[in-house]
Design a protein around this motif. Structure first.
Motif, PDB file in Angstrom:
ATOM      1  N   THR A 105       3.226   4.144  18.705  1.00 43.75           N
ATOM      2  CA  THR A 105       3.128   3.774  20.139  1.00 43.75           C
ATOM      3  C   THR A 105       1.248   3.963  20.631  1.00 43.75           C
ATOM      4  N   ASP A 106       0.596   4.133  19.670  1.00 43.98           N
ATOM      5  CA  ASP A 106      -1.305   4.251  20.175  1.00 43.98           C
ATOM      6  C   ASP A 106      -0.886   3.044  19.480  1.00 43.98           C
ATOM      7  N   GLY A 107      -0.934   2.669  18.411  1.00 49.80           N
ATOM      8  CA  GLY A 107      -1.246   1.673  18.644  1.00 49.80           C
ATOM      9  C   GLY A 107      -1.371   0.199  19.480  1.00 49.80           C
ATOM     10  N   MET A 108       0.342   0.109  20.460  1.00 50.59           N
ATOM     11  CA  MET A 108       0.737  -1.006  21.395  1.00 50.59           C
ATOM     12  C   MET A 108       0.020  -0.454  22.540  1.00 50.59           C
ATOM     13  N   ARG A 109      -0.515   0.826  22.839  1.00 51.08           N
ATOM     14  CA  ARG A 109      -1.267   0.814  24.100  1.00 51.08           C
ATOM     15  C   ARG A 109      -2.669   0.912  24.077  1.00 51.08           C
ATOM     16  N   ILE A 110      -3.331   0.578  22.832  1.00 51.76           N
ATOM     17  CA  ILE A 110      -4.979   0.230  22.585  1.00 51.76           C
ATOM     18  C   ILE A 110      -4.937  -1.288  22.276  1.00 51.76           C
ATOM     19  N   THR A 111      -3.761  -2.014  22.046  1.00 51.58           N
ATOM     20  CA  THR A 111      -3.639  -3.222  22.627  1.00 51.58           C
ATOM     21  C   THR A 111      -3.432  -3.953  24.088  1.00 51.58           C
ATOM     22  N   MET A 112      -2.696  -2.814  24.649  1.00 52.23           N
ATOM     23  CA  MET A 112      -2.183  -3.577  26.704  1.00 52.23           C
ATOM     24  C   MET A 112      -3.147  -3.284  26.456  1.00 52.23           C
ATOM     25  N   ILE A 148       6.059  -9.332   9.569  1.00 52.55           N
ATOM     26  CA  ILE A 148       5.431  -7.831   9.434  1.00 52.55           C
ATOM     27  C   ILE A 148       5.277  -7.020  10.849  1.00 52.55           C
ATOM     28  N   ASP A 149       5.494  -5.828  10.119  1.00 49.13           N
ATOM     29  CA  ASP A 149       5.829  -4.622  11.276  1.00 49.13           C
ATOM     30  C   ASP A 149       4.469  -3.996  11.327  1.00 49.13           C
ATOM     31  N   ALA A 150       4.278  -2.930  11.754  1.00 49.65           N
ATOM     32  CA  ALA A 150       3.019  -1.823  12.662  1.00 49.65           C
ATOM     33  C   ALA A 150       2.461  -1.372  11.443  1.00 49.65           C
ATOM     34  N   ALA A 204       0.672  -0.988   0.842  1.00 52.68           N
ATOM     35  CA  ALA A 204      -0.325   0.017   0.056  1.00 52.68           C
ATOM     36  C   ALA A 204       0.685   1.397   0.396  1.00 52.68           C
ATOM     37  N   GLU A 205       0.725   2.850  -0.388  1.00 53.28           N
ATOM     38  CA  GLU A 205       1.047   3.780  -0.271  1.00 53.28           C
ATOM     39  C   GLU A 205       0.428   4.042   0.880  1.00 53.28           C
ATOM     40  N   GLY A 206       1.259   5.465   1.217  1.00 48.23           N
ATOM     41  CA  GLY A 206       0.731   5.875   1.970  1.00 48.23           C
ATOM     42  C   GLY A 206       0.918   5.702   3.530  1.00 48.23           C
ATOM     43  N   PRO A 207       0.593   6.774   3.912  1.00 45.84           N
ATOM     44  CA  PRO A 207       1.356   6.813   5.838  1.00 45.84           C
ATOM     45  C   PRO A 207       0.014   5.282   6.409  1.00 45.84           C
ATOM     46  N   LYS A 208       0.171   5.040   8.074  1.00 44.17           N
ATOM     47  CA  LYS A 208      -0.265   4.115   8.802  1.00 44.17           C
ATOM     48  C   LYS A 208      -1.314   4.352   9.108  1.00 44.17           C
ATOM     49  N   SER A 209      -2.494   3.560   8.861  1.00 40.79           N
ATOM     50  CA  SER A 209      -3.874   4.227   9.690  1.00 40.79           C
ATOM     51  C   SER A 209      -3.557   4.814  11.131  1.00 40.79           C
ATOM     52  N   ILE A 228      -5.125  -6.711  16.634  1.00 41.80           N
ATOM     53  CA  ILE A 228      -6.412  -7.576  16.428  1.00 41.80           C
ATOM     54  C   ILE A 228      -7.488  -7.879  17.128  1.00 41.80           C
ATOM     55  N   ALA A 229      -7.398  -8.252  18.089  1.00 44.92           N
ATOM     56  CA  ALA A 229      -8.277  -8.818  19.508  1.00 44.92           C
ATOM     57  C   ALA A 229      -8.670  -6.869  20.503  1.00 44.92           C
ATOM     58  N   ALA A 230      -7.526  -6.208  19.853  1.00 44.72           N
ATOM     59  CA  ALA A 230      -7.742  -5.040  20.475  1.00 44.72           C
ATOM     60  C   ALA A 230      -8.734  -3.652  19.412  1.00 44.72           C
ATOM     61  N   GLY A 231      -8.811  -4.394  17.786  1.00 46.98           N
ATOM     62  CA  GLY A 231      -9.653  -3.983  17.061  1.00 46.98           C
ATOM     63  C   GLY A 231      -7.873  -2.796  16.352  1.00 46.98           C
ATOM     64  N   VAL A 232      -6.432  -3.036  16.393  1.00 45.88           N
ATOM     65  CA  VAL A 232      -5.638  -2.508  15.809  1.00 45.88           C
ATOM     66  C   VAL A 232      -5.588  -3.345  14.640  1.00 45.88           C
ATOM     67  N   THR A 233      -5.565  -3.171  13.749  1.00 47.00           N
ATOM     68  CA  THR A 233      -5.908  -4.057  12.561  1.00 47.00           C
ATOM     69  C   THR A 233      -4.904  -3.177  11.383  1.00 47.00           C
ATOM     70  N   TYR A 234      -3.617  -3.848  11.278  1.00 45.18           N
ATOM     71  CA  TYR A 234      -3.098  -3.414  10.147  1.00 45.18           C
ATOM     72  C   TYR A 234      -2.912  -3.260   8.893  1.00 45.18           C
ATOM     73  N   TRP A 235      -2.791  -4.744   9.081  1.00 50.00           N
ATOM     74  CA  TRP A 235      -2.893  -6.009   8.074  1.00 50.00           C
ATOM     75  C   TRP A 235      -4.117  -5.159   6.440  1.00 50.00           C
ATOM     76  N   ASN A 236      -4.311  -5.505   5.720  1.00 48.64           N
ATOM     77  CA  ASN A 236      -5.080  -5.382   4.320  1.00 48.64           C
ATOM     78  C   ASN A 236      -5.460  -6.448   3.316  1.00 48.64           C
ATOM     79  N   GLY A 237      -5.751  -6.672   2.334  1.00 49.94           N
ATOM     80  CA  GLY A 237      -6.361  -7.685   1.610  1.00 49.94           C
ATOM     81  C   GLY A 237      -4.990  -8.980   1.404  1.00 49.94           C
ATOM     82  N   VAL A 238      -4.054  -7.974   0.545  1.00 50.91           N
ATOM     83  CA  VAL A 238      -3.054  -8.359  -0.204  1.00 50.91           C
ATOM     84  C   VAL A 238      -2.089  -9.086   1.369  1.00 50.91           C
ATOM     85  N   THR A 239      -1.893  -8.233   2.371  1.00 54.50           N
ATOM     86  CA  THR A 239      -0.631  -9.055   3.884  1.00 54.50           C
ATOM     87  C   THR A 239      -1.121 -10.427   3.140  1.00 54.50           C
TER      88      THR A 239
END
Ligand code: 2P0
Length: 321
Positions: A188-195, A275-277, A179-184, A243-254
């Motif tokens: 820092t926020d993704g791991m905080r929400i996960t925890m 796969i990273d963030a 994908a192009e463009g910045p991640k959603s 993902i269980a916290a709603g933090v999904t970095y993947w797309n279909g191509v992933t």
């Protein structure tokens, strides 16, 4: 006193992942991680400290001025460095990446590593790697690992150390950009929400050190398949908790790319995914298989380009005046 310095640093990819921070000051990871620093791709950063504390800091990223709104995290880090290095003047910073932004290769790791080293050298401060890594970590945890070359361990006290030389494991990392463009959502926020919210946050914190320890053993043994299996397991466990916290970095191509890597293995080619963030898939392969793996990954609809990287060196000063 030296006033200006240029430093080079490379991005890194974690084989055993860091995800989550300890509840202590200093940006300290909750789990140990092990990364490989990637040669070929680099950040080059020039820092000049002025004598005049009334001047504003100035920051250029890839030829574009960044103001305090867009570059807030970097300006805050310059304030932190001024305190730690006992500098009073303003910083003039120019930083460039020779790899595309949004390539899935965290420029924060190489960026904060190069910035820290250049700022310390320009300030005439000692630049022993433990101190450079300790300060760089406070800009971004993964930056501590980019201070060093080859395979690098970062422990739960926040200390980075060289774990093995770059040639310990013949390895090619194929970054499949999906994908192009910045991640959603930033790391820092993704791991905080996960925890905060994931029912599997605790499971991740318990599992990650075990995967890390086994992966370190596999690396010492030079066992590519073991390292690859555990690297993939680390990435899957990290993403499952997110993902269980709603933090999904993947797309279909992933997902398609992951399936292709598993099909390669079924066909007898040792290739593993991490796969990273973000949505990009980084394939770990042995040099003799790289061309074939690359051909398979390139043929996946939605894989936009592939960046090939190899284990490389740590951060270094390029020149000082
Ligand atoms: C890693 N990541 O170990 C993990 C895996 C992304 C996924 O380190 O909040 O930029 O600045 O410490 O280091 C990316 O997060 O986060 C990262 P902060 P960082 O490579």
């Amino acid at each position: 006193m030296i006033r200006e310095a240029v430093a080079i640093a490379h991005p890194n990819v974690a084989l055993s992942k860091y995800w989550g921070k300890r509840d202590v000051p200093g940006n300290v990871p909750a789990v140990p991680s092990l990364s490989v620093t990637l040669g070929g791709l680099r950040t080059r950063t020039r820092v000049r400290w002025s004598d005049d504390p009334r001047e504003p800091d100035r920051l250029m990223l890839n030829g574009r001025a960044l103001d305090r709104t867009d570059g807030g995290r970097i300006y805050a880090f310059l304030d932190f460095l001024r305190r730690k290095l006992d500098v009073r003047g303003a910083a003039d910073v120019e930083t460039d990446n020779d790899f595309p932004t949004a390539s899935g290769l965290a420029s924060s790791a190489s960026g904060f590593a190069a910035l820290t080293l250049a700022a310390m050298h320009a300030a005439g401060a000692g630049t022993s790697w433990p101190r450079v890594a300790d300060l760089a970590r406070q800009g971004s945890v993964s930056a501590a690992r980019s201070v060093l070359g080859g395979f690098v361990e970062l422990d739960v006290a926040g200390a980075a150390r060289p774990f093995a030389a770059a040639d310990r494991l013949p390895l090619v990392v194929l970054v499949c950009v999906t994908a192009e463009g910045p991640k959603s959502i930033g790391s820092t926020d993704g791991m905080r929400i996960t925890m905060d919210r994931s029912p599997y946050g605790r499971a991740w914190l318990e599992t990650a050190p075990r995967i890390h320890a086994a992966l370190c053993d596999g690396l010492v043994a030079g066992d590519f398949a073991r390292v690859g299996e555990l690297a993939e397991a680390s990435a899957m466990a990290m993403h499952a908790s997110a993902i269980a916290a709603g933090v999904t970095y993947w797309n279909g191509v992933t997902v398609e790319a992951l399936a292709a890597v598993r099909a390669l293995r079924t066909g007898g080619t040792p290739a593993y995914a991490t796969i990273d963030a973000g949505p990009h898939v980084k394939v770990l392969a042995q040099p003799q298989d790289a061309a074939r793996v690359r051909g398979v990954m390139e043929a996946i609809p939605g894989v936009r380009r592939i960046i090939e990287a190899h284990p490389g060196e740590g951060a270094r000063v390029e020149g000082a005046t």
